[in-house]
Scaffold this motif. Sequence first.
Motif, PDB file in Angstrom:
ATOM      1  N   TRP A  59      -7.045  25.505  38.399  1.00 13.59           N
ATOM      2  CA  TRP A  59      -7.384  25.243  36.995  1.00 13.59           C
ATOM      3  C   TRP A  59      -7.679  23.767  36.764  1.00 13.59           C
ATOM      4  O   TRP A  59      -8.534  23.421  35.946  1.00 13.59           O
ATOM      5  CB  TRP A  59      -6.297  25.772  36.055  1.00 13.59           C
ATOM      6  N   GLY A  60      -7.014  22.902  37.513  1.00 17.38           N
ATOM      7  CA  GLY A  60      -7.256  21.477  37.369  1.00 17.38           C
ATOM      8  C   GLY A  60      -8.660  21.100  37.828  1.00 17.38           C
ATOM      9  O   GLY A  60      -9.360  20.321  37.171  1.00 17.38           O
ATOM     10  N   ALA A  61      -9.091  21.673  38.954  1.00 18.40           N
ATOM     11  CA  ALA A  61     -10.436  21.385  39.459  1.00 18.40           C
ATOM     12  C   ALA A  61     -11.494  21.972  38.528  1.00 18.40           C
ATOM     13  O   ALA A  61     -12.543  21.364  38.288  1.00 18.40           O
ATOM     14  CB  ALA A  61     -10.588  21.958  40.869  1.00 18.40           C
ATOM     15  N   TYR A  62     -11.200  23.155  38.001  1.00 21.26           N
ATOM     16  CA  TYR A  62     -12.121  23.793  37.046  1.00 21.26           C
ATOM     17  C   TYR A  62     -12.270  22.902  35.800  1.00 21.26           C
ATOM     18  O   TYR A  62     -13.379  22.672  35.319  1.00 21.26           O
ATOM     19  CB  TYR A  62     -11.543  25.162  36.644  1.00 21.26           C
ATOM     20  N   LEU A  63     -11.141  22.379  35.336  1.00 18.72           N
ATOM     21  CA  LEU A  63     -11.150  21.505  34.159  1.00 18.72           C
ATOM     22  C   LEU A  63     -11.919  20.223  34.440  1.00 18.72           C
ATOM     23  O   LEU A  63     -12.743  19.782  33.630  1.00 18.72           O
ATOM     24  CB  LEU A  63      -9.705  21.176  33.754  1.00 18.72           C
ATOM     25  N   ARG A  64     -11.682  19.622  35.613  1.00 20.20           N
ATOM     26  CA  ARG A  64     -12.361  18.368  35.950  1.00 20.20           C
ATOM     27  C   ARG A  64     -13.875  18.581  36.043  1.00 20.20           C
ATOM     28  O   ARG A  64     -14.651  17.756  35.563  1.00 20.20           O
ATOM     29  CB  ARG A  64     -11.815  17.815  37.282  1.00 20.20           C
ATOM     30  N   SER A  65     -14.278  19.692  36.639  1.00 23.37           N
ATOM     31  CA  SER A  65     -15.716  19.984  36.733  1.00 23.37           C
ATOM     32  C   SER A  65     -16.317  20.114  35.344  1.00 23.37           C
ATOM     33  O   SER A  65     -17.387  19.575  35.050  1.00 23.37           O
ATOM     34  CB  SER A  65     -15.939  21.285  37.502  1.00 23.37           C
ATOM     35  N   MET A  66     -15.618  20.841  34.489  1.00 20.54           N
ATOM     36  CA  MET A  66     -16.119  21.069  33.129  1.00 20.54           C
ATOM     37  C   MET A  66     -16.206  19.750  32.349  1.00 20.54           C
ATOM     38  O   MET A  66     -17.199  19.487  31.661  1.00 20.54           O
ATOM     39  CB  MET A  66     -15.184  22.064  32.437  1.00 20.54           C
ATOM     40  N   LEU A  67     -15.190  18.918  32.483  1.00 22.85           N
ATOM     41  CA  LEU A  67     -15.192  17.647  31.755  1.00 22.85           C
ATOM     42  C   LEU A  67     -16.278  16.707  32.291  1.00 22.85           C
ATOM     43  O   LEU A  67     -16.965  16.032  31.518  1.00 22.85           O
ATOM     44  CB  LEU A  67     -13.821  16.976  31.852  1.00 22.85           C
ATOM     45  N   ALA A  68     -16.423  16.652  33.619  1.00 24.49           N
ATOM     46  CA  ALA A  68     -17.449  15.782  34.206  1.00 24.49           C
ATOM     47  C   ALA A  68     -18.835  16.217  33.753  1.00 24.49           C
ATOM     48  O   ALA A  68     -19.662  15.391  33.344  1.00 24.49           O
ATOM     49  CB  ALA A  68     -17.353  15.830  35.737  1.00 24.49           C
ATOM     50  N   PHE A  69     -19.072  17.522  33.793  1.00 23.69           N
ATOM     51  CA  PHE A  69     -20.365  18.050  33.370  1.00 23.69           C
ATOM     52  C   PHE A  69     -20.624  17.715  31.895  1.00 23.69           C
ATOM     53  O   PHE A  69     -21.726  17.280  31.534  1.00 23.69           O
ATOM     54  CB  PHE A  69     -20.376  19.571  33.568  1.00 23.69           C
ATOM     55  N   SER A  70     -19.617  17.869  31.063  1.00 26.63           N
ATOM     56  CA  SER A  70     -19.788  17.637  29.625  1.00 26.63           C
ATOM     57  C   SER A  70     -19.957  16.145  29.324  1.00 26.63           C
ATOM     58  O   SER A  70     -20.758  15.769  28.462  1.00 26.63           O
ATOM     59  CB  SER A  70     -18.594  18.206  28.856  1.00 26.63           C
TER      60      SER A  70
ATOM     61  N   LEU B   9     -16.938   4.537  24.388  1.00 30.10           N
ATOM     62  CA  LEU B   9     -16.123   5.493  23.627  1.00 30.10           C
ATOM     63  C   LEU B   9     -16.170   6.882  24.273  1.00 30.10           C
ATOM     64  O   LEU B   9     -15.154   7.576  24.365  1.00 30.10           O
ATOM     65  CB  LEU B   9     -16.638   5.560  22.180  1.00 30.10           C
ATOM     66  N   THR B  10     -17.362   7.257  24.741  1.00 30.25           N
ATOM     67  CA  THR B  10     -17.500   8.558  25.430  1.00 30.25           C
ATOM     68  C   THR B  10     -16.590   8.602  26.650  1.00 30.25           C
ATOM     69  O   THR B  10     -15.843   9.578  26.851  1.00 30.25           O
ATOM     70  CB  THR B  10     -18.966   8.764  25.891  1.00 30.25           C
ATOM     71  N   ILE B  11     -16.640   7.531  27.440  1.00 33.07           N
ATOM     72  CA  ILE B  11     -15.824   7.498  28.663  1.00 33.07           C
ATOM     73  C   ILE B  11     -14.332   7.522  28.318  1.00 33.07           C
ATOM     74  O   ILE B  11     -13.548   8.242  28.934  1.00 33.07           O
ATOM     75  CB  ILE B  11     -16.190   6.251  29.508  1.00 33.07           C
ATOM     76  N   VAL B  12     -13.966   6.752  27.274  1.00 35.50           N
ATOM     77  CA  VAL B  12     -12.547   6.697  26.885  1.00 35.50           C
ATOM     78  C   VAL B  12     -12.061   8.071  26.414  1.00 35.50           C
ATOM     79  O   VAL B  12     -10.974   8.529  26.805  1.00 35.50           O
ATOM     80  CB  VAL B  12     -12.352   5.635  25.760  1.00 35.50           C
ATOM     81  N   VAL B  13     -12.870   8.753  25.594  1.00 31.94           N
ATOM     82  CA  VAL B  13     -12.439  10.065  25.072  1.00 31.94           C
ATOM     83  C   VAL B  13     -12.278  11.069  26.214  1.00 31.94           C
ATOM     84  O   VAL B  13     -11.261  11.770  26.301  1.00 31.94           O
ATOM     85  CB  VAL B  13     -13.439  10.596  24.014  1.00 31.94           C
ATOM     86  N   PHE B  14     -13.252  11.110  27.114  1.00 33.30           N
ATOM     87  CA  PHE B  14     -13.153  12.076  28.219  1.00 33.30           C
ATOM     88  C   PHE B  14     -12.009  11.712  29.174  1.00 33.30           C
ATOM     89  O   PHE B  14     -11.309  12.600  29.684  1.00 33.30           O
ATOM     90  CB  PHE B  14     -14.486  12.190  28.971  1.00 33.30           C
ATOM     91  N   ALA B  15     -11.822  10.403  29.396  1.00 37.06           N
ATOM     92  CA  ALA B  15     -10.708   9.983  30.260  1.00 37.06           C
ATOM     93  C   ALA B  15      -9.375  10.360  29.618  1.00 37.06           C
ATOM     94  O   ALA B  15      -8.442  10.794  30.303  1.00 37.06           O
ATOM     95  CB  ALA B  15     -10.780   8.474  30.499  1.00 37.06           C
ATOM     96  N   ALA B  16      -9.301  10.217  28.287  1.00 37.40           N
ATOM     97  CA  ALA B  16      -8.062  10.570  27.578  1.00 37.40           C
ATOM     98  C   ALA B  16      -7.785  12.062  27.697  1.00 37.40           C
ATOM     99  O   ALA B  16      -6.636  12.484  27.902  1.00 37.40           O
ATOM    100  CB  ALA B  16      -8.169  10.159  26.106  1.00 37.40           C
ATOM    101  N   VAL B  17      -8.833  12.866  27.588  1.00 41.93           N
ATOM    102  CA  VAL B  17      -8.652  14.329  27.712  1.00 41.93           C
ATOM    103  C   VAL B  17      -8.183  14.676  29.125  1.00 41.93           C
ATOM    104  O   VAL B  17      -7.269  15.482  29.316  1.00 41.93           O
ATOM    105  CB  VAL B  17      -9.966  15.072  27.363  1.00 41.93           C
ATOM    106  N   LEU B  18      -8.793  14.032  30.106  1.00 43.39           N
ATOM    107  CA  LEU B  18      -8.412  14.290  31.499  1.00 43.39           C
ATOM    108  C   LEU B  18      -6.960  13.883  31.757  1.00 43.39           C
ATOM    109  O   LEU B  18      -6.180  14.623  32.371  1.00 43.39           O
ATOM    110  CB  LEU B  18      -9.352  13.525  32.436  1.00 43.39           C
ATOM    111  N   LEU B  19      -6.595  12.709  31.227  1.00 42.21           N
ATOM    112  CA  LEU B  19      -5.209  12.247  31.380  1.00 42.21           C
ATOM    113  C   LEU B  19      -4.240  13.199  30.697  1.00 42.21           C
ATOM    114  O   LEU B  19      -3.144  13.476  31.211  1.00 42.21           O
ATOM    115  CB  LEU B  19      -5.060  10.836  30.791  1.00 42.21           C
ATOM    116  N   ALA B  20      -4.661  13.689  29.523  1.00 37.97           N
ATOM    117  CA  ALA B  20      -3.808  14.656  28.815  1.00 37.97           C
ATOM    118  C   ALA B  20      -3.598  15.890  29.679  1.00 37.97           C
ATOM    119  O   ALA B  20      -2.494  16.455  29.722  1.00 37.97           O
ATOM    120  CB  ALA B  20      -4.451  15.041  27.481  1.00 37.97           C
TER     121      ALA B  20
END
Lengths: 553, 33
Positions: A59-70, B9-20
């Motif tokens: 799920w973590g890799a799936y999430l990272r892929s989705m976030l990177a793509f977005s 801001l885009t990078i910060v928001v996505f990094a924050a989501v990833l960290l969360a």
Amino acid sequence: MSPALAGFLQVGLLIVALAVCYRPLGNYIARVMTTDKHWRPERRLYKLMGIDAAADQSWGAYLRSMLAFSAISVLFLYGMERLQHFLLLSLGFPNVPPALAWNTAASFVTNTNWQNYSGESTLGYLVQMSGLAVQNFLSAGVGIVVAIAMIRGFIRSRTGNLGNFWVDLTRITLRVLIPLAIVGGLVLAAGGAIENFASFHSLTTLAGGHQTMVGGPVASQEVIKEMGNNGGGFFNANSSHPFENPNPFTNIFEIFLILLIPFALCRTFGKMVKDNRQGYALLAVMVIIWLVSAAGVTFFEAQHAGLAPQLAHAAMEGKEVRFGIPGSGLFAASTTVTSTGAVNSFHDSFTPFGGGIVLFNMMMGEVTPGGVGAGMYGILILAIITVFVGGLMVGRTPEYIGKKIRPTEMKYAALYMLTMPTIVLFFAALSIALKVPRASILNPGPHGLTEIMYAFTSMTNNNGSAFAGLTTNTAWYNTTGGIAMLLGRFVPEIFALGLAGSLARQQSVPASVGTMPTHKPLFVGMVIGVILIIVGLTFFPALALGPFAEGLH
Amino acid sequence: VLDLLYIGLTIVVFAAVLLAGYLVAALLHPERF
């Protein structure tokens, strides 16, 4: 024909059309998402992108892929808008200002399609087609694949893996969204929606005045705008514009497109978990709330309080005569119980209780049937909360689709449910407390509060419909709105995927006499009760100070 | 300058989501960290 009869006929026709498509489309999506076979164009795409299609992701890799793509999608779309003037087919429009470009990029990547601009006077054809319309497909695809990953959490055992994001997104786009969009686009074009590159035309009106009209590739974008639950119009007037939605036939067809995939995903769910009754139970929850909402909006808009509504025999301000109250009420309810946000009438002009219902629809988290995919994983989380509540009431161990609902799963579900209200109330409170954003309110008093609540509820829920009356093309609303849309989309998806990963690691347990049945009317009623209680407890104070106060004044 | 601000801001928001996401995983599945 009386408006009431017209309303019943439209709802009846819609239900029949959706019922006909429910099984074949739901089964087809399930087959697409479970088959091992890759199409040749897909294999080429994977090779081009360096994707190992056989790799399963946690799920973590799936999430990272989705976030990177977005994230890359946001930056790419932002760049296109900022460089628009130098691109082909710009129609001479200047580059989009930074704050507006960022808000628009965040909006389309998150499937929100909140629009602080007028499409016909801001964006050229290339940005509309290659920027916004592409995101209409991809953001819808991302929502569906997260829902599919969540369903896999129920059907997989002793593995943390949920599938491959890149394979899922490619398949849902190539095999489902694009073919359906081609068929739907042709129907809309046949119905009168325009599809051209006609640019600007100067016309002389019947009254002798001059008007400039712009053409464009509208039908092809209109179809995915509705079917992907995106909602961003080619024109500022959205689906009330005659080029986007010319007549009652296209109107009912657009409502059909809005509801098609979200309802069909219930069948996909039932098929994938090998118990279609589970899909029907969730479908029943969605249909009941959708119908009650549509009836409520139509009822309140058909009231004649006040001189102007009495003369028009209904609250016709902000509505198209060619759609009338039934076509407007049904559209408004359907666009807000899903995450579509397209409008064929102006919600700011609705009666206080009519407007209150569409606001309430979004506050439910858009799970009835919700956005494409987002509605499915949202209602699955509500179903989990319901079996937990039911388990507490009768002393049974909560289980859902063969998985035990343990404290870890409940923490994910609780975090999911808390995210949206927190973001909405935080930004709405800040906008009311600060002088600059408060100055954007057009109407004082309770209606002004509703305007701000509606704006952040719409953006955070990735709906995108605007209440109007609030000047939002400002640095404050562009920036905070963009943040609200991104957080409102991706933070809940963390919890949805985390929950799915947690479920997938469990061993499936067979149903026993102690298992609460989740395919029966009692469970349907309990899910509806849980939804209403959660929304009521969270948003009642805001609703009381806004639409209720205005309506009872 | 504004472009850099919004890209940041885009990078910060996505990094924050990833960290969360990592934070949630660490809190709810401590055995995996």
